[in-house]
Design an enzyme around this catalytic site. Structure first.
Site, PDB file in Angstrom:
ATOM      1  N   TYR A  61      -1.869  26.636 -14.091  1.00 26.66           N
ATOM      2  CA  TYR A  61      -2.469  27.454 -13.241  1.00 26.66           C
ATOM      3  C   TYR A  61      -1.132  28.134 -12.511  1.00 26.66           C
ATOM      4  CZ  TYR A  61      -1.951  23.475  -9.897  1.00 26.66           C
ATOM      5  OH  TYR A  61      -1.450  22.283  -9.233  1.00 26.66           O
ATOM      6  N   ARG A  89       5.649  23.435  -3.157  1.00 27.97           N
ATOM      7  CA  ARG A  89       5.534  22.253  -3.850  1.00 27.97           C
ATOM      8  C   ARG A  89       6.052  22.349  -5.162  1.00 27.97           C
ATOM      9  NH1 ARG A  89      -0.305  21.854  -5.728  1.00 27.97           N
ATOM     10  NH2 ARG A  89       0.702  22.073  -7.842  1.00 27.97           N
ATOM     11  N   HIS A 117       0.217  18.721  -7.542  1.00 25.62           N
ATOM     12  CA  HIS A 117      -0.309  18.210  -6.727  1.00 25.62           C
ATOM     13  C   HIS A 117      -0.379  16.907  -6.199  1.00 25.62           C
ATOM     14  CE1 HIS A 117      -3.411  18.034  -3.391  1.00 25.62           C
ATOM     15  NE2 HIS A 117      -4.307  17.229  -4.069  1.00 25.62           N
TER      16      HIS A 117
HETATM   17  C1  LIG Z   1     -12.609  17.382   3.247  1.00 26.69           C
HETATM   18  C2  LIG Z   1     -11.895  17.349   1.756  1.00 26.69           C
HETATM   19  N1  LIG Z   1     -12.225  18.415   0.952  1.00 26.69           N
HETATM   20  C3  LIG Z   1     -11.586  18.354  -0.381  1.00 26.69           C
HETATM   21  C4  LIG Z   1     -10.850  17.403  -0.648  1.00 26.69           C
HETATM   22  C5  LIG Z   1     -10.024  17.217  -1.895  1.00 26.69           C
HETATM   23  N2  LIG Z   1      -8.787  17.837  -1.905  1.00 26.69           N
HETATM   24  C6  LIG Z   1      -7.629  17.000  -2.025  1.00 26.69           C
HETATM   25  S1  LIG Z   1      -6.148  17.647  -1.654  1.00 26.69           S
HETATM   26  C7  LIG Z   1      -6.859  19.323  -1.571  1.00 26.69           C
HETATM   27  C8  LIG Z   1      -6.147  20.439  -1.267  1.00 26.69           C
HETATM   28  C9  LIG Z   1      -5.089  20.448  -0.108  1.00 26.69           C
HETATM   29  O1  LIG Z   1      -4.346  21.408  -0.132  1.00 26.69           O
HETATM   30  P1  LIG Z   1      -3.324  21.524   1.268  1.00 26.69           P
HETATM   31  O2  LIG Z   1      -4.191  21.582   2.553  1.00 26.69           O
HETATM   32  O3  LIG Z   1      -2.781  22.928   1.010  1.00 26.69           O
HETATM   33  O4  LIG Z   1      -2.402  20.471   1.215  1.00 26.69           O
HETATM   34  P2  LIG Z   1      -1.245  20.037  -0.237  1.00 26.69           P
HETATM   35  O5  LIG Z   1      -2.101  19.151  -0.815  1.00 26.69           O
HETATM   36  O6  LIG Z   1      -1.037  21.220  -0.729  1.00 26.69           O
HETATM   37  O7  LIG Z   1      -0.169  19.391   0.671  1.00 26.69           O
HETATM   38  C10 LIG Z   1      -8.273  18.995  -1.657  1.00 26.69           C
HETATM   39  C11 LIG Z   1      -9.210  20.128  -1.448  1.00 26.69           C
HETATM   40  C12 LIG Z   1     -10.416  16.320   0.357  1.00 26.69           C
HETATM   41  N3  LIG Z   1      -9.596  15.405   0.265  1.00 26.69           N
HETATM   42  N4  LIG Z   1     -11.168  16.551   1.556  1.00 26.69           N
END
Ligand SMILES: Cc1ncc(C[n+]2csc(CCOP(=O)(O)OP(=O)(O)O)c2C)c(N)n1
Ligand SMILES: [Mg+2]
Length: 398
Positions: A305, A292, A296
């Site tokens: 970080y 990425r 985020h």
């Molecule tokens: C069930 C749930 N827990 C927490 C969140 C908050 N949240 C949004 S994005 C994220 C991280 C996701 O990371 P990843 O699966 O690696 O996907 P990326 O954003 O890197 O594409 C979190 C914890 C959420 N949206 N849904």
């Protein structure tokens, strides 16, 4: 060019190809990664075919015109994404989740889908959405807060964006089980399903349950994990102590890691896994190893970080630069072509901006419109109460 009709992937071994284990050109900063399926190196060198640890030969046979089109997809998708980020910075979107750096994983896998295949995205799959033929304005309504995503999932075979991390893998598994029950697998025209999720999502219960169900019901499903190294601020080391693709073996189906910054390998590996699924051979986990490059979302500051040198190391593996280097070296495209693509992408971005700015604000009461297909007495009561509240504002237009 027909969507999803490009290139071929051959099963079986080859004497011409290199094995992934013996290949060294996928190295990063001098460190080879024998686990990575790669058909285009970061320097733009083409590897004709690779035999994976699974004994499958991965290759693509694109025409020159197809190589040029896939480059165009990458450039346009990146440009539209940059425009959306700019729109958020100017206060025109509430939020944006950029795909910067993940264009190859998304365009490669998106183009590998055949028309009848169904996709279940997260909130970052703007490149796959583009490949499905959905107007890129659609997700911007969602991020502007004026609609809830405007496309018909059945028309485009692309489900709504899902913010709840990992939830869509269960939806996809149920859908894929339904495809089998409807007798739609077994031939070249069979249906397959793809579920996108991230490295962070791999820790979710939903995703692990989806793995179990898909495995034991032999669902025609490809789990496509874009390992972009972070779940917001949490690095990959906080999700797993083994390469993510290896998780699949514990659930009883194959897993494979592909260079997610290599659009050709992403296409070949996804096409092969989808074809296995449509022929009734069950699920596959693909780990698209990528990065990425941006934050985020626009609400995040990654400088808190991660260090700049890490980002710079991945910039050297940019998914678009390597395709351009390949096209130039092979004389598949000239300077006029690259200039024309840049100009076309710029025009698409301007058009996108104009349309975002002219999106009408929704009427507050429309909030109640899509809760139930036929409404309900309780909902009607709530709508009336909210209506009275809105009218209580002096000069209210509502
Ligand atoms: C069930 C749930 N827990 C927490 C969140 C908050 N949240 C949004 S994005 C994220 C991280 C996701 O990371 P990843 O699966 O690696 O996907 P990326 O954003 O890197 O594409 C979190 C914890 C959420 N949206 N849904
Ligand atoms: Mg991630």
């Amino acid at each position: 060019m027909a969507k999803g009709e490009r290139g071929t992937t051959t099963r079986g071994t080859t004497t011409r190809g290199r094995t992934a284990a013996s290949r060294r050109s996928g190295s990063t900063a001098g460190r080879p990664d024998p686990e990575l399926i790669q058909l285009l190196t970061p320097e733009g060198d083409r590897i004709e075919s690779v035999t994976g640890p699974d004994g499958v030969e991965y290759r693509v046979d694109f025409t020159d015109a197809e190589y040029r089109e896939i480059y165009r997809d990458l450039v346009v998708v990146r440009k539209l994404d940059a425009e959306a980020t700019a729109l958020q910075r100017q206060g025109e979107l509430g939020l944006w989740a950029s795909l910067l750096g993940q264009e190859a994983a998304q365009v490669g896998s998106g183009r590998a889908l055949r028309p009848q295949d169904m996709a279940f995205p997260t909130y970052r799959e703007h490149g796959v959405l583009y490949c499905r033929g959905i107007d890129p304005i659609m997700p911007l309504g969602l991020f502007r807060g004026v609609d809830q995503g405007g496309w018909d999932p059945n028309e485009f075979k692309f489900n709504m964006y899902t913010i709840v991390i990992g939830a869509q893998t269960l939806h996809a598994t149920g859908y894929a089980m339904g495809v089998t029950m409807d007798g739609k697998t077994g031939g070249d025209d069979g249906e397959a399903v793809i579920a996108y999720f991230g490295d962070g999502a791999s820790s979710q219960g939903d995703v692990n349950e989806a793995f179990v169900w898909a495995s034991v019901f032999n669902a025609p499903l490809v789990f496509f994990c874009q390992n972009n190294q972070y779940a917001i601020s949490q690095p990959l080391e906080r999700q797993t102590r083994i390469p993510l693709y290896q998780r699949a073996s514990g659930f009883g189906f194959p897993g494979i890691r592909v260079d997610g910054n290599d659009v050709l390998a992403s296409y070949a590996v996804t096409r092969a896994a989808l074809d296995n699924a449509r022929h009734g051979q069950g699920p596959t986990l693909i780990e698209a190893y990528t990065y990425r490059m941006g934050a985020h979302t626009t609400s995040d500051d990654p400088t808190r970080y991660r260090i700049a040198s890490e980002v710079e190391a991945w910039q050297a593996k940019d998914p678009i630069t390597r395709v351009r280097a390949f096209l130039e070296r092979q004389k598949i495209a000239d300077a006029d072509f690259f200039a024309e693509v840049d100009e076309a992408a710029r025009r698409e971005a301007v058009h996108l901006r104009e349309r975002v700015l002219s999106m009408p604000d929704p009427q507050p009461l429309s909030l109640f419109d899509h809760v139930y297909p036929g409404g309900s007495p309780e909902l009607d009561e709530q709508r009336a109460e909210f209506g009275r509240y809105l009218e209580s504002f002096e000069g209210s237009a509502h």
